[in-house]
Design a protein around this motif. Structure first.
Motif, PDB file in Angstrom:
ATOM      1  N   ALA A 182       0.818  -1.213   0.000  1.00  0.00           N
ATOM      2  CA  ALA A 182       0.000   0.000   0.000  1.00  0.00           C
ATOM      3  C   ALA A 182       0.853   1.265   0.000  1.00  0.00           C
ATOM      4  CB  ALA A 182      -0.920   0.008   1.223  1.00  0.00           C
ATOM      5  N   SER A 183       2.156   1.118   0.246  1.00  0.00           N
ATOM      6  CA  SER A 183       3.045   2.273   0.335  1.00  0.00           C
ATOM      7  C   SER A 183       3.625   2.645  -1.031  1.00  0.00           C
ATOM      8  CB  SER A 183       4.189   1.972   1.311  1.00  0.00           C
ATOM      9  OG  SER A 183       5.219   2.920   1.199  1.00  0.00           O
ATOM     10  N   THR A 184       3.430   3.890  -1.425  1.00  0.00           N
ATOM     11  CA  THR A 184       4.038   4.388  -2.657  1.00  0.00           C
ATOM     12  C   THR A 184       5.559   4.359  -2.560  1.00  0.00           C
ATOM     13  OG1 THR A 184       2.156   5.867  -3.002  1.00  0.00           O
ATOM     14  CG2 THR A 184       4.158   6.340  -4.246  1.00  0.00           C
ATOM     15  N   ARG A 185       6.078   4.717  -1.403  1.00  0.00           N
ATOM     16  CA  ARG A 185       7.524   4.717  -1.200  1.00  0.00           C
ATOM     17  C   ARG A 185       8.104   3.309  -1.352  1.00  0.00           C
ATOM     18  NH1 ARG A 185      12.162   7.001  -2.187  1.00  0.00           N
ATOM     19  NH2 ARG A 185      13.701   6.828  -0.504  1.00  0.00           N
ATOM     20  N   ALA A 186       7.392   2.317  -0.823  1.00  0.00           N
ATOM     21  CA  ALA A 186       7.859   0.936  -0.942  1.00  0.00           C
ATOM     22  C   ALA A 186       7.948   0.518  -2.406  1.00  0.00           C
ATOM     23  CB  ALA A 186       6.933   0.003  -0.180  1.00  0.00           C
ATOM     24  N   ARG A 187       6.994   0.987  -3.194  1.00  0.00           N
ATOM     25  CA  ARG A 187       7.020   0.659  -4.621  1.00  0.00           C
ATOM     26  C   ARG A 187       8.198   1.355  -5.316  1.00  0.00           C
ATOM     27  NH1 ARG A 187       2.721  -2.128  -6.418  1.00  0.00           N
ATOM     28  NH2 ARG A 187       0.907  -2.278  -5.035  1.00  0.00           N
ATOM     29  N   GLN A 188       8.499   2.577  -4.892  1.00  0.00           N
ATOM     30  CA  GLN A 188       9.666   3.256  -5.447  1.00  0.00           C
ATOM     31  C   GLN A 188      10.956   2.515  -5.123  1.00  0.00           C
ATOM     32  OE1 GLN A 188       9.234   7.101  -3.619  1.00  0.00           O
ATOM     33  NE2 GLN A 188       8.442   8.027  -5.499  1.00  0.00           N
ATOM     34  N   LEU A 189      11.026   2.011  -3.883  1.00  0.00           N
ATOM     35  CA  LEU A 189      12.213   1.290  -3.438  1.00  0.00           C
ATOM     36  C   LEU A 189      12.269  -0.132  -3.991  1.00  0.00           C
ATOM     37  CD1 LEU A 189      12.170   2.320   0.341  1.00  0.00           C
ATOM     38  CD2 LEU A 189      13.710   3.187  -1.430  1.00  0.00           C
ATOM     39  N   LYS A 190      11.168  -0.564  -4.613  1.00  0.00           N
ATOM     40  CA  LYS A 190      11.024  -1.943  -5.097  1.00  0.00           C
ATOM     41  C   LYS A 190      11.205  -2.940  -3.955  1.00  0.00           C
ATOM     42  CE  LYS A 190      12.429  -0.829  -9.824  1.00  0.00           C
ATOM     43  NZ  LYS A 190      13.358  -1.130 -10.954  1.00  0.00           N
ATOM     44  N   GLN A 191      10.626  -2.560  -2.806  1.00  0.00           N
ATOM     45  CA  GLN A 191      10.647  -3.414  -1.611  1.00  0.00           C
ATOM     46  C   GLN A 191       9.221  -3.470  -1.051  1.00  0.00           C
ATOM     47  OE1 GLN A 191      13.940  -2.576   1.189  1.00  0.00           O
ATOM     48  NE2 GLN A 191      14.826  -1.273  -0.401  1.00  0.00           N
ATOM     49  N   THR A 192       8.385  -4.222  -1.702  1.00  0.00           N
ATOM     50  CA  THR A 192       6.962  -4.221  -1.367  1.00  0.00           C
ATOM     51  C   THR A 192       6.543  -5.400  -0.493  1.00  0.00           C
ATOM     52  OG1 THR A 192       6.501  -5.353  -3.456  1.00  0.00           O
ATOM     53  CG2 THR A 192       6.316  -2.950  -3.442  1.00  0.00           C
ATOM     54  N   GLU A 193       7.519  -6.173  -0.011  1.00  0.00           N
ATOM     55  CA  GLU A 193       7.168  -7.303   0.854  1.00  0.00           C
ATOM     56  C   GLU A 193       6.884  -6.817   2.267  1.00  0.00           C
ATOM     57  OE1 GLU A 193      11.043  -8.640   0.077  1.00  0.00           O
ATOM     58  OE2 GLU A 193      10.384 -10.474  -0.958  1.00  0.00           O
ATOM     59  N   GLY A 194       5.983  -7.489   2.953  1.00  0.00           N
ATOM     60  CA  GLY A 194       5.797  -7.203   4.357  1.00  0.00           C
ATOM     61  C   GLY A 194       4.406  -6.795   4.775  1.00  0.00           C
ATOM     62  N   LEU A 195       4.286  -6.483   6.069  1.00  0.00           N
ATOM     63  CA  LEU A 195       2.995  -6.223   6.696  1.00  0.00           C
ATOM     64  C   LEU A 195       3.186  -5.332   7.917  1.00  0.00           C
ATOM     65  CD1 LEU A 195      -0.074  -7.155   6.786  1.00  0.00           C
ATOM     66  CD2 LEU A 195       0.700  -8.938   8.372  1.00  0.00           C
ATOM     67  N   LEU A 196       2.220  -4.430   8.155  1.00  0.00           N
ATOM     68  CA  LEU A 196       2.199  -3.606   9.359  1.00  0.00           C
ATOM     69  C   LEU A 196       0.980  -3.986  10.184  1.00  0.00           C
ATOM     70  CD1 LEU A 196       3.112  -1.590   6.802  1.00  0.00           C
ATOM     71  CD2 LEU A 196       3.365   0.032   8.690  1.00  0.00           C
ATOM     72  N   LYS A 197       1.116  -3.837  11.507  1.00  0.00           N
ATOM     73  CA  LYS A 197      -0.026  -4.113  12.374  1.00  0.00           C
ATOM     74  C   LYS A 197       0.038  -3.213  13.596  1.00  0.00           C
ATOM     75  CE  LYS A 197      -2.616  -7.852  14.577  1.00  0.00           C
ATOM     76  NZ  LYS A 197      -2.770  -9.330  14.724  1.00  0.00           N
ATOM     77  N   ALA A 198      -1.125  -2.710  14.008  1.00  0.00           N
ATOM     78  CA  ALA A 198      -1.238  -1.873  15.194  1.00  0.00           C
ATOM     79  C   ALA A 198      -2.265  -2.460  16.146  1.00  0.00           C
ATOM     80  CB  ALA A 198      -1.632  -0.450  14.814  1.00  0.00           C
ATOM     81  N   VAL A 199      -2.013  -2.296  17.445  1.00  0.00           N
ATOM     82  CA  VAL A 199      -2.920  -2.778  18.487  1.00  0.00           C
ATOM     83  C   VAL A 199      -3.280  -1.592  19.378  1.00  0.00           C
ATOM     84  CG1 VAL A 199      -3.248  -4.402  20.380  1.00  0.00           C
ATOM     85  CG2 VAL A 199      -1.785  -5.032  18.441  1.00  0.00           C
ATOM     86  N   VAL A 200      -4.575  -1.329  19.517  1.00  0.00           N
ATOM     87  CA  VAL A 200      -5.058  -0.173  20.283  1.00  0.00           C
ATOM     88  C   VAL A 200      -5.980  -0.654  21.394  1.00  0.00           C
ATOM     89  CG1 VAL A 200      -6.572   1.862  20.152  1.00  0.00           C
ATOM     90  CG2 VAL A 200      -4.844   1.461  18.379  1.00  0.00           C
ATOM     91  N   ASP A 201      -5.878  -0.028  22.551  1.00  0.00           N
ATOM     92  CA  ASP A 201      -6.791  -0.327  23.654  1.00  0.00           C
ATOM     93  C   ASP A 201      -8.165   0.255  23.315  1.00  0.00           C
ATOM     94  OD1 ASP A 201      -8.268   0.186  26.234  1.00  0.00           O
ATOM     95  OD2 ASP A 201      -6.488  -0.795  27.049  1.00  0.00           O
TER      96      ASP A 201
END
Length: 458
Positions: free
Chosen positions: A381-400
């Motif tokens: 989903a990151s434009t920057r990641a596509r520029q870097l050609k490093q699009t592997e991975g996942l982010l996750k957040a946990v909120v109370d």
């Protein structure tokens, strides 16, 4: 034997100690720093830890992105990476030595330290023995790799993480015993250079401390890079076979054998206290062998403290640095700072792409009684990641869900080791997650993925 008296004696040249030494000298104290090996000036991080391994990780990533690399080309690039790594380490080691050795209030003693009494330490140097007496003593000797009791583990093709850093020939087949962070970093490095890497893990869960969704994503990405994982696999014996090694494995399905050209043992680290003769000083250790300290880093002897990896805290260079801050505050400040102040300590695992985490995973938050809201975001989903050609991975957040405070953040993706620091600082503030969600970040950047991730929380 020559006897010398100091106000403060620091045993070990690690981050906490080498930062503490000039500070104490600036307070007017006569300081001595003892280091066993001239190859360890600056400590583990600079010589055999963070700096050399991350330098190799960077070069490995570059090589992995290039096309048309045959075995000879990869070996040449691996050799060049080792040379550049050595040049960097030599530079930093020299700077660290000079920083202390040139200070008028500091004496650097190169030799092996051993307590003779609570205030006396014998230092065996090439020039002879020195009995160093000090009012205050700081143990800063770090940690070393654990070698499990496996027949053949002392073979010529079996290496610790320290020894792997000087492995001149890129192994075609590398077996790594242990699926922890050190093992995974080396797996990623050598796979990037072109080795066939197999990780042999005795446990049945991959990366058990991590969020389960993140761990599965890491495993999938690393497997796509050619790294193989064998869980519930115990190495029973290692046998040298000429230029290769045969490992005897015990699995739930019975015994098996595995061939490799090199074996890395990455089964954890233990306190480096051999020869210190702590008993003579009355310093106690924990059941795990680390020096016992309280929340002010004081040992069981009031004038002796232990800082860095040797005290059994989180084994990160920046924790050793924070140990220095605690001692500075306790010795010359208002004595309010302790290890209990450490909240939301971030960490990064420099696989490719890097994994960074701060706070609780979803599973940890639930175990602690929190009602949570979570959000996930693929790195694609990151434009920057596509520029870097490093699009592997996942982010996750946990909120109370009740307080709207951010409990945890994990990023498996490019530049995550930088992004996690932003989140860590924010979590210290205790503000609702919406403040970070609506913070303005530059574009294009990996940091702006925080906006999108937290914007997905309902």
């Amino acid at each position: 034997m020559i006897k010398e008296t100091f106000d403060a004696l620091i045993i070990g040249f690690g981050k906490g100690g080498k930062t503490l030494a000039p500070f104490l000298a600036e307070q007017g104290l006569k300081v001595a720093v003892v280091e066993k090996s001239p190859l360890m000036y600056g400590g583990t991080c600079i010589n055999i830890g963070c700096i050399p391994t991350k330098a190799l990780a960077y070069q490995s990533h570059i090589v992995s992105q290039e096309e048309g690399n045959g075995p000879e080309s990869r070996q040449a690039k691996y050799a060049r990476a080792l040379q550049e790594k050595d040049e960097l380490v030599t530079l930093l080691r020299g700077k660290n030595f000079n920083n202390l050795n040139s200070h008028p209030g500091i004496t650097v003693l190169t030799g092996t330290a051993s307590f003779q009494s609570p205030h006396e330490v014998r230092v065996e140097t090439e020039a002879g023995s020195i009995l160093a007496e000090a009012e205050r003593i700081f143990i800063n000797t770090g940690a070393k790799p654990v070698l499990p009791d496996i027949p053949g583990i002392d073979g010529a093709h079996v290496y610790t993480s320290t020894e792997m850093l000087d492995l001149a020939k890129l192994p075609s087949r590398l077996a790594i015993i242990g699926g922890g962070y050190i093992g995974l970093e080396f797996a990623s490095i050598y796979a990037g250079f072109g080795s066939e890497v197999t990780v042999l893990e005795n446990g049945g869960v991959f990366m058990p401390r991590e969020d389960r969704e993140i761990a599965e994503e890491v495993k999938k990405v690393l497997e796509a890079k050619g790294i193989r994982f064998r869980l519930q696999t115990k190495v029973s014996r290692i046998a040298e076979q000429g230029e290769s090694v045969q490992l005897l494995l015990s699995t739930p399905d019975g015994e098996d054998t595995f061939q490799a050209d090199a074996v890395l043992v990455a089964t954890g680290r233990q306190a480096n206290t051999d020869g210190l003769n702590l008993e003579a000083a009355g310093v106690e250790v924990t059941g795990r062998g680390f020096v016992r300290v309280d929340e002010t880093l004081q040992t069981t002897v009031p004038h002796i403290w232990a800082i860095g990896d040797v005290n059994g805290g989180p084994q990160f260079t920046y924790i050793s640095l924070d140990d220095y801050r605690i001692l500075k505050n306790q010795l010359f400040g208002d004595r309010t700072r302790t290890t209990g102040d450490r909240r939301f300590v971030p960490y990064s695992v420099f696989i490719d792409p890097p994994l960074a985490q701060v706070g609780y995973t979803e599973q940890e938050a639930l175990k602690r009684g929190h009602t949570v809201k979570t959000a996930k975001l693929p790195v694609t989903a990151s434009t920057r990641a596509r520029q870097l050609k490093q699009t592997e991975g996942l982010l996750k957040a946990v909120v109370d869900a009740e307080t709207d405070r951010l409990l945890g953040f994990t990023m498996f993706g490019a530049e995550s080791s930088e992004v996690v620091n932003i989140v860590s600082v924010f979590m210290q503030s205790g503000q609702p997650y919406s403040v970070l969600r609506d913070t303005i970040f530059t574009h294009p950047s990996m940091a702006e993925t925080i906006n999108d991730l937290l914007g997905a929380i309902q």
